[in-house]
Design a protein around this motif. Structure first.
Motif, PDB file in Angstrom:
ATOM      1  N   VAL A 131      -5.268   7.674   0.421  1.00  0.00           N
ATOM      2  CA  VAL A 131      -5.659   8.838   1.070  1.00  0.00           C
ATOM      3  C   VAL A 131      -4.455   9.934   1.313  1.00  0.00           C
ATOM      4  O   VAL A 131      -3.098  10.005   0.698  1.00  0.00           O
ATOM      5  N   HIS A 154       0.713   9.692  -4.305  1.00  0.00           N
ATOM      6  CA  HIS A 154       1.054  11.592  -3.678  1.00  0.00           C
ATOM      7  C   HIS A 154       2.295  12.053  -5.526  1.00  0.00           C
ATOM      8  O   HIS A 154       2.941  13.247  -5.154  1.00  0.00           O
ATOM      9  N   ASN A 204       0.254   4.569  -2.451  1.00  0.00           N
ATOM     10  CA  ASN A 204      -0.219   5.928  -2.039  1.00  0.00           C
ATOM     11  C   ASN A 204       0.907   6.704  -2.829  1.00  0.00           C
ATOM     12  O   ASN A 204       1.089   7.840  -3.214  1.00  0.00           O
ATOM     13  N   GLN A 205       2.063   6.733  -2.170  1.00  0.00           N
ATOM     14  CA  GLN A 205       3.199   6.998  -2.741  1.00  0.00           C
ATOM     15  C   GLN A 205       3.095   7.602  -4.708  1.00  0.00           C
ATOM     16  O   GLN A 205       3.387   8.773  -3.836  1.00  0.00           O
ATOM     17  N   HIS A 212      -6.635  -1.043   4.614  1.00  0.00           N
ATOM     18  CA  HIS A 212      -6.744   0.756   5.343  1.00  0.00           C
ATOM     19  C   HIS A 212      -6.172   1.851   4.633  1.00  0.00           C
ATOM     20  O   HIS A 212      -5.205   1.007   4.668  1.00  0.00           O
ATOM     21  N   ASN A 213      -6.704   2.791   4.312  1.00  0.00           N
ATOM     22  CA  ASN A 213      -5.770   3.690   4.418  1.00  0.00           C
ATOM     23  C   ASN A 213      -5.434   4.150   2.291  1.00  0.00           C
ATOM     24  O   ASN A 213      -4.177   4.253   2.303  1.00  0.00           O
ATOM     25  N   LEU A 230       1.100  -0.689  -0.074  1.00  0.00           N
ATOM     26  CA  LEU A 230       0.135  -0.041  -0.579  1.00  0.00           C
ATOM     27  C   LEU A 230       0.775   1.289   0.384  1.00  0.00           C
ATOM     28  O   LEU A 230       0.385   2.172  -0.495  1.00  0.00           O
ATOM     29  N   ARG A 231       1.641   1.684   1.036  1.00  0.00           N
ATOM     30  CA  ARG A 231       2.547   2.438   0.490  1.00  0.00           C
ATOM     31  C   ARG A 231       2.891   3.157  -0.663  1.00  0.00           C
ATOM     32  O   ARG A 231       3.188   3.957  -0.862  1.00  0.00           O
TER      33      ARG A 231
END
Lengths: 230, 444
Positions: free
Chosen positions: A45, A21, A17-18, A41-42, A13-14
């Motif tokens: 985000v 971003h 999301n990175q 989760h998350n 997930l990291r």
């Protein structure tokens, strides 16, 4: 339109999301599909670019939390706090949403096709939320600004300690919270409702079938005779 | 004229239970029908750092030379998970205080003072102001239940993020900012109508227990790409369990605030009767960290009644990594200064006792949103006073640490301390002075 796909069973997930971003120039106009979300989760985000994100399944807590600008579609259901503190953009949950959907959100549009759990729109600060089904108890608690449209029923203590948010309800209301009262549907409110129904795919629903609720404003400044309502 | 002998009369005797202050509160409550609201922390006498003493070096220990031998004061906060931990030059930080509760110039002054000595300030309920971000080289952004002014851009601008569960003045309670202080600017930042009483929730809107907190912390880390240290702040009640749960939830730093810690406005009965003194809270908190193998890995910041370098040194000796000051910082800026005595008298109080911060009439221009009153505070001069005071706290702590033979403030330890009272001995778990007895730990 370019599509990028991440499989959450294979990619942490990291990393996803990175990537989400990345600079706006990298993401603008792209569609990012996240497969096998598995209720993680998350997911997605803190987005801040004009990007379309499709979560192809169920999401856990805080999906699309603090969203800015982005358009996020959750093909399944969402856990607690979907689109919490959203600032702008659009989040669409095609299934059900758990508790605290759209909590404290300041802008944008949250659309939930199914039901939403407890405290939907709690402390909302300007967001628009349209729920195709029903909402649980304590929804719009201390809601400050924005509009909550409920096509189904509402649970107990709807709009408790409401500030300046509007609540539109089509179905039954189990009970109203302190300082929440029925208001006459003025033209400004009706136009807002019509617009939100259209934007959320419910253009065929009769706006005159809704009841408008707002704050009675009796709790805005403390008075001893209202002590029991606090 | 009567010849009857005069009967001696006893002096009028006030009740210790119904003393003057108590009786005046009963009359005030009867007249108004509302509880008394005030600012600051617990005012009653409590077991505190004054009840501890350091054992300076002599034959069995040797001291460090006061002006020549190094005694370090720096501290790194947030190196458990954060990519960008904070490095402070002094372990004395500025506690969270909101714009709204404080004026813009007061927030600017806090930033100026803290930055001058290499430490951090902390936002509060109501969001981040340009005054504070502009002047604070290290700024901790609070994530509060109300989420007033919370936005992801400010999260990214912060140097650290503090998830506030509670504070020492009112653990379990929410905030309150009465209508008098809801100016246009405060109202806009908090998305509320001007002039309404602003009630802040006591619980976060989108999570409840420690398992949820773990997910919430992970969300904030994801949003900020794991760069920022995440603090968790709790009011001191059950410090062993709260600290353990905060660590389990993924905190980089735990902030523990005792009941002497101030608030902008809360019920007097709440301030004086809920929570425990910081002296009683530090050892259980440190014990929790030690039991989890996380002491010095998850840093502990303690607050609530820190006034001088001795308090700083004692807090650190009991196992804290840093301290935070709030009330003392406001006094350094100019709050409750005797030169304003005449104006405090007009408000029905006296310099040193003024605590109706919620009314927004602060003659010092600190706890107000009145444009005329806030002009009275020169943020440059006030910031300098705060910087001076922070330097004194640091130097005083060094004086004590050197006397105990320590080359860094963090080398102070419980073994350097004794207690003057049984209560302090039991709470701080250091021996009663002149004995080896710690009630509850060792036999007399």
């Amino acid at each position: 339109m370019e599509t990028v796909t991440f499989d959450l069973e294979k990619t942490p997930l990291r990393e996803v999301n990175q990537y989400l971003h990345s600079d706006a120039a990298e993401l603008d106009g792209k569609t990012v599909t996240i497969t096998n979300p598995g209720g993680a989760h998350n997911i997605a985000v803190g987005l801040k670019a004009d990007v379309d994100v499709v979560i192809d399944g169920h999401a856990g807590y805080y999906a699309a939390g603090m969203n800015q600008v982005a358009n996020v579609v959750i093909e399944g259901s969402a856990g607690t706090g979907v689109a919490e503190n959203m600032m702008s953009g659009r989040v669409h949950v095609k299934g059900f949403a758990s508790n605290a959907a759209g909590a404290t959100a300041q802008g944008g549009l949250l659309v939930i096709d199914g039901d939403a759990g407890l405290r939907c729109g709690i402390s909302m600060k300007g967001v628009d939320i349209v729920v195709g089904g029903s909402v649980g108890s304590f929804s719009a608690f201390m809601a400050q600004a924005g509009n909550l449209v409920i096509l189904g029923d509402a649970g107990e203590a709807l709009g408790d300690s409401l500030y300046e948010a509007r609540i539109f309800v089509r179905g039954n209301i189990q009970s109203l919270g302190a300082d929440c009262e029925v208001k006459p549907m003025d033209e400004e409110a009706r136009q807002i409702l019509v617009k939100l129904l259209k934007e959320s795919g419910h253009a065929d629903v009769d706006p005159d079938s809704f009841t408008l609720l707002g704050s009675a404003r009796t709790l805005y400044n403390f008075h001893v005779d209202n002590a029991g309502a606090y | 004229m009567s010849d009857a002998p005069k009967i001696p009369q006893t002096e009028p005797r006030y009740s210790a239970t119904f003393d003057k202050n108590t009786a005046s509160e009963i009359r005030r409550a009867a007249a108004t029908g509302i509880y008394d609201i005030r600012g600051a922390g617990a005012k009653r006498k409590l077991p505190h750092f004054d009840d501890l003493l350091f054992l300076g070096a002599s034959i069995s220990r040797y001291p460090l030379e006061g002006y020549r031998e190094k005694c370090g004061t720096d501290v790194i906060l947030g190196n458990r998970f954060a990519k960008k931990p904070i490095h402070l030059k002094t372990p004395v930080t500025i506690a969270g205080m909101s714009f709204g509760a404080l004026s813009g110039p007061a927030k600017e002054a806090l930033g100026r003072g803290a930055s001058a000595v290499g430490t951090s300030t902390t936002t509060g309920d109501g969001g981040m102001t340009p005054e504070e971000r502009g002047q604070s080289s290290i700024l901790v952004y609070q994530y509060l239940p109300s989420r007033y002014g919370m936005n992801p851009d400010d999260l990214r601008k912060a140097d650290a993020i503090e998830v506030v569960i509670g504070q020492g003045a009112k653990p379990g309670g929410g905030g309150m900012l009465l209508g008098q202080k809801i100016s246009d600017r405060v109202a806009k930042m908090r998305c509320l109508p001007k002039g309404v009483d602003q009630r802040s929730a006591c619980r976060h809107p989108d999570w409840t227990g420690p398992d949820d907190l773990e997910i919430k912390i992970a969300e904030i880390r994801e949003i900020t790409d794991w760069e920022k240290p995440i603090y968790v702040k709790v009011g001191a009640t059950r410090p062993y369990f709260d600290v353990a749960l905060a660590v389990k939830a993924g905190a980089d730093v735990v902030v523990l605030d005792g009941m002497q810690g101030g608030t902008a406005a809360t019920q007097e009965v709440f301030i004086e009767h809920v929570g425990i003194p910081i002296l009683a809270a530090i050892r259980p908190a440190v014990q929790a960290l030690q039991d989890l193998g996380m002491h010095r890995k998850v840093q502990l910041i303690v607050s609530g009644g820190i006034r001088n370098g001795a308090d700083v040194a004692k807090a650190l000796a009991l196992g804290a990594d840093a301290v935070a000051i709030g009330t003392a910082a406001l006094i350094a800026l100019g709050d409750n200064d005797p030169h304003l005595e005449e104006e405090y008298n007009k408000l029905g109080t006296t310099a040193g006792a003024y605590d109706d911060w919620h009314e927004g009439k602060d003659p010092a221009g600190i706890t107000t949103q009145d444009p005329e009153l806030m002009k009275r505070l020169d943020p440059v001069k006030a910031g300098r006073r705060l910087a001076n005071y922070l330097s004194v706290l640091t130097m005083e702590a060094q004086v004590i640490a050197r006397a105990c033979g320590k080359s860094h403030l963090h080398n102070l330890e419980p073994e350097d301390l004794v207690a003057l009272t049984l209560e302090a001995s039991a709470m701080a778990k250091v021996p009663l002075a002149g004995t080896s007895w710690i009630p509850g730990v060792s036999q007399f």
